[in-house]
Design a protein around this motif. Structure first.
Motif, PDB file in Angstrom:
ATOM      1  N   HIS A   1       0.625  -1.268   0.072  1.00 17.47           N
ATOM      2  CA  HIS A   1       0.044  -0.024  -0.023  1.00 17.47           C
ATOM      3  C   HIS A   1       0.884   1.113  -0.069  1.00 17.47           C
ATOM      4  O   HIS A   1       0.814   2.146  -0.861  1.00 17.47           O
ATOM      5  CB  HIS A   1      -0.833  -0.038   1.313  1.00 17.47           C
TER       6      HIS A   1
ATOM      7  N   HIS B   1      -3.799  -7.906  -2.979  1.00 15.10           N
ATOM      8  CA  HIS B   1      -5.394  -7.626  -3.134  1.00 15.10           C
ATOM      9  C   HIS B   1      -5.831  -6.660  -1.886  1.00 15.10           C
ATOM     10  O   HIS B   1      -6.592  -5.572  -2.169  1.00 15.10           O
ATOM     11  CB  HIS B   1      -6.103  -8.683  -2.862  1.00 15.10           C
ATOM     12  N   ILE B   2      -5.388  -6.834  -0.763  1.00 13.86           N
ATOM     13  CA  ILE B   2      -5.794  -6.030   0.360  1.00 13.86           C
ATOM     14  C   ILE B   2      -5.185  -4.342   0.081  1.00 13.86           C
ATOM     15  O   ILE B   2      -5.950  -3.733   0.256  1.00 13.86           O
ATOM     16  CB  ILE B   2      -5.035  -6.660   1.743  1.00 13.86           C
TER      17      ILE B   2
ATOM     18  N   ARG C   1      -4.587  -2.991  -2.623  1.00 18.32           N
ATOM     19  CA  ARG C   1      -5.653  -2.477  -3.711  1.00 18.32           C
ATOM     20  C   ARG C   1      -6.858  -2.004  -3.251  1.00 18.32           C
ATOM     21  O   ARG C   1      -7.319  -1.035  -3.587  1.00 18.32           O
ATOM     22  CB  ARG C   1      -5.778  -3.418  -5.020  1.00 18.32           C
ATOM     23  N   GLU C   2      -7.493  -2.607  -2.083  1.00 19.89           N
ATOM     24  CA  GLU C   2      -8.526  -2.273  -1.611  1.00 19.89           C
ATOM     25  C   GLU C   2      -8.186  -0.906  -0.867  1.00 19.89           C
ATOM     26  O   GLU C   2      -9.221   0.016  -0.897  1.00 19.89           O
ATOM     27  CB  GLU C   2      -9.022  -3.375  -0.492  1.00 19.89           C
TER      28      GLU C   2
ATOM     29  N   ARG D   1      -7.903   1.818  -3.246  1.00 20.32           N
ATOM     30  CA  ARG D   1      -9.193   2.396  -3.901  1.00 20.32           C
ATOM     31  C   ARG D   1      -9.571   3.604  -3.060  1.00 20.32           C
ATOM     32  O   ARG D   1     -10.288   4.499  -3.189  1.00 20.32           O
ATOM     33  CB  ARG D   1     -10.200   1.214  -3.832  1.00 20.32           C
ATOM     34  N   GLU D   2      -9.673   3.437  -1.563  1.00 21.21           N
ATOM     35  CA  GLU D   2      -9.858   4.203  -0.677  1.00 21.21           C
ATOM     36  C   GLU D   2      -9.164   5.369  -0.786  1.00 21.21           C
ATOM     37  O   GLU D   2      -9.755   6.536  -0.498  1.00 21.21           O
ATOM     38  CB  GLU D   2      -9.922   3.694   0.856  1.00 21.21           C
TER      39      GLU D   2
ATOM     40  N   SER E   1     -14.278 -13.802   6.662  1.00 21.81           N
ATOM     41  CA  SER E   1     -13.106 -13.150   5.847  1.00 21.81           C
ATOM     42  C   SER E   1     -12.004 -13.660   5.396  1.00 21.81           C
ATOM     43  O   SER E   1     -11.485 -13.303   4.192  1.00 21.81           O
ATOM     44  CB  SER E   1     -12.467 -11.721   7.049  1.00 21.81           C
TER      45      SER E   1
END
Length: 565
Positions: free
Chosen positions: A85, A112-113, A115-116, A119-120, A466
């Motif tokens: 991130h 993946h986490i 990218r989430e 996105r925020e 999850s």
């Protein structure tokens, strides 16, 4: 192997890498390498990464015309989500960030986490998944699929050239996927690798045998056969690659012979000669070649063969120049000096504040952490038999940073679980870093000052959901889910009864979790790196399931000693 300390091996190596290169800088918190010179505004930034031990992939491919940044994990362990991130945020130049991800569960989850989270932040991202290893190809489609191995560097080179010429994020990603879908690899080991600080190799291999279909994390292969000639080895590997790609007479390929770390250039060129002859006999044209050591498994004696079906556009991008130091003919032009010792390596210190505390949660978590740390050698041994041997290291990487005295001093439950979650997400890396981080994050969210059976059952349910959503594992796949799922069922059953005490509910969960963990001994893994060794993992308890069983046992013991008084 040259080592100062197994604990500082990666950090010491990164220190030397940065000192010896022109355009690579280290950002110690949370831990990533990037170009010293920022890319032009509006250009696509390329981020890759993975466990250390594969050098020169990925760090050696940072430079103009290739990668913008790299997130290194511990040896054979994926980087964590916070690394990815923060690295993505740092290199973003307005054109979007492309993640190049090898198909290993930990890499896929942590990217993946990230990218989430991006996105925020409003940062546009995309990804290319590299899955070229035919040794782990399954016709039934079950399991995690083909591993990502040597074809990763081909994707990085082509995507880097496309980004350099100004292509959009969508276009660069499409090119990367085109390369990945047309690439296959297979590897062989003449001898296993040995991890830093380990007294034993990653697997045992008699001198008169070789291992076909090995992975780049020290995993055993899919078959073990008597030693054969180089010509026969090339035929065995290349035949599988050609079949998977459905190559036909008249097709054109890039042919790549890669050393795994302990193979001499003479051997690699010998293999390429055999490969060229094999392809010629099949009527397959070689358009470009790459021979050398680019994707390693530490000091493994072995090699991989990669074929990539190519077209004119891919060839133009392949031929484009790059300044990456690990690419052929790239050289250092200026020495920048050496950084301070100890300033290299992913860094994370969880934030813990003092407030009213729960004696029960403090005793629960601290006793569990201490048991995991004490049992690290056995966990590592279990994972070495069933996977790639990094599970115990990942547990220690996260948990040894926790202040157990502070945890025992009756911190609020949410604070305790938040610290454990962030320790995993911020330092462990790998599949375990992502999954354990998500698990404890649900406890942080669900538990406040009131810690009762309903709250714990709710937190455990959210944690299980999850994990299964992210990783796809189900009961019977030989993962931590095999211990968690029956424990959650026991907790929810006890909560529904209403009259059942927290002590009794946790006792039932502990028994169910331990039975679930024990059941993994006779299972064949369908998820995670243990799935790559198939039947070889039968008879071995899954270490993730065992650690989760200990977690519920610690809860039960703490409840009995603290709450039943």
């Amino acid at each position: 192997m040259f080592v100062n300390s197994a604990d500082t091996f990666v950090a010491d190596a990164l220190r030397g890498l940065v000192a010896s290169t022109d355009d690579i800088a280290w950002q110690p918190d949370p831990g990533f390498l990037s170009r010293r010179d920022r890319i032009p505004q509006g250009r696509v930034a390329l981020l890759s990464g993975g466990g250390s031990g594969h050098e020169p992939m990925h760090a050696g491919f940072i430079g103009e015309g290739m990668l913008t940044a790299v997130c290194p994990g511990l040896v054979f362990t994926s980087p964590n989500a916070l690394q990815v991130h923060e690295a993505s945020r740092a290199i973003s130049a307005g054109g979007g960030v492309l993640h190049i991800v090898k198909n290993y569960t930990g890499d896929v989850m942590n990217f993946h986490i990230a990218r989430e989270l991006l996105r925020e932040d409003g940062i546009e991202t995309d990804f290319v998944l590299v899955d070229d290893d035919v040794a782990t190809e399954r016709s039934d489609g079950d399991g995690p699929g083909r591993r990502g191995t040597a074809a990763t560097v081909v994707v990085e080179k082509v995507c880097g050239a496309a980004a350099q010429r100004g292509d959009s994020l969508e276009a660069v990603a499409a090119l990367g996927r085109r390369v990945a879908s047309n690439a296959r690899s297979m590897a062989v080991a003449l001898g296993p690798c040995t991890l830093p600080g380990s007294a034993a190799p990653s697997f045992d291999l008699p001198e008169d045998e070789i291992e076909l279909g090995i992975g780049i994390h020290g995993e055993r292969g899919t078959s073990r056969v008597p030693t054969m000639s180089a010509r026969d080895i090339v035929a065995e590997l290349t035949g599988a690659v050609v079949a998977s790609l459905a190559l036909e007479r008249g097709d054109t390929v890039l042919a790549f012979v890669n050393g795994l770390g302990g193979t001499h250039p003479l051997e690699l060129h010998l293999l390429f000669g055999e490969l060229a002859e094999y392809l010629s006999d099949k009527g397959i044209t070689i358009a470009r070649t790459l021979v050398g050591t680019f994707v390693t498994a530490l000091n493994m004696a072995g090699a991989s063969i990669t074929l990539v079906r190519v077209d004119e556009e891919i060839l133009r991008l392949w031929d484009a120049p790059t300044s990456a130091p690990g690419w052929p003919n790239a050289a250092q032009s200026e020495y920048h000096g050496v950084g301070e010792r100890g300033s290299f390596g992913p860094s994370f210190t969880p934030s813990v504040t003092s407030s009213d505390a729960s004696i029960f949660v403090g005793e629960w978590v601290s006793s569990w952490v201490r048991r995991v740390l004490d049992e690290e050698p056995d966990l590592t041994d279990l994972d070495r038999k069933a996977g790639d041997g990094d599970f115990g290291t990942n547990m220690v990487a996260a948990l040894h940073r926790l202040d157990l005295d502070s945890i025992r001093e009756e911190l609020p439950a949410a604070t305790v679980f938040e610290a454990v979650s962030e320790a995993y997400l911020g330092h462990a890396g790998g599949t375990s870093g992502a999954l354990f981080g998500l698990w404890f994050r649900q406890f942080y969210r669900a538990l406040g000052k009131t810690v009762d059976l309903d709250a714990i059952a709710r937190a455990a349910r959210h944690g299980l959901d999850s994990i299964t959503e992210l990783g796809g594992a189900q009961v019977g796949d030989k993962t931590m889910v095999d211990a968690i799922a029956p424990a959650v069922a026991a907790l929810e059953g006890a909560a529904l009864e209403g009259a059942t005490s927290l002590v009794a509910g946790l006792q039932a969960a502990a028994v169910a979790a331990m039975e679930g963990a024990a059941s993994t001994r006779e299972l064949t893994a369908n998820r995670g790196r243990a799935s790559y060794v198939g039947e070889a993992a039968r008879g071995v308890t899954d270490p993730g399931a065992l650690v989760m069983a200990w977690y519920f046992e610690a809860a039960s013991d703490a409840a009995e000693s603290v709450l039943a008084q």
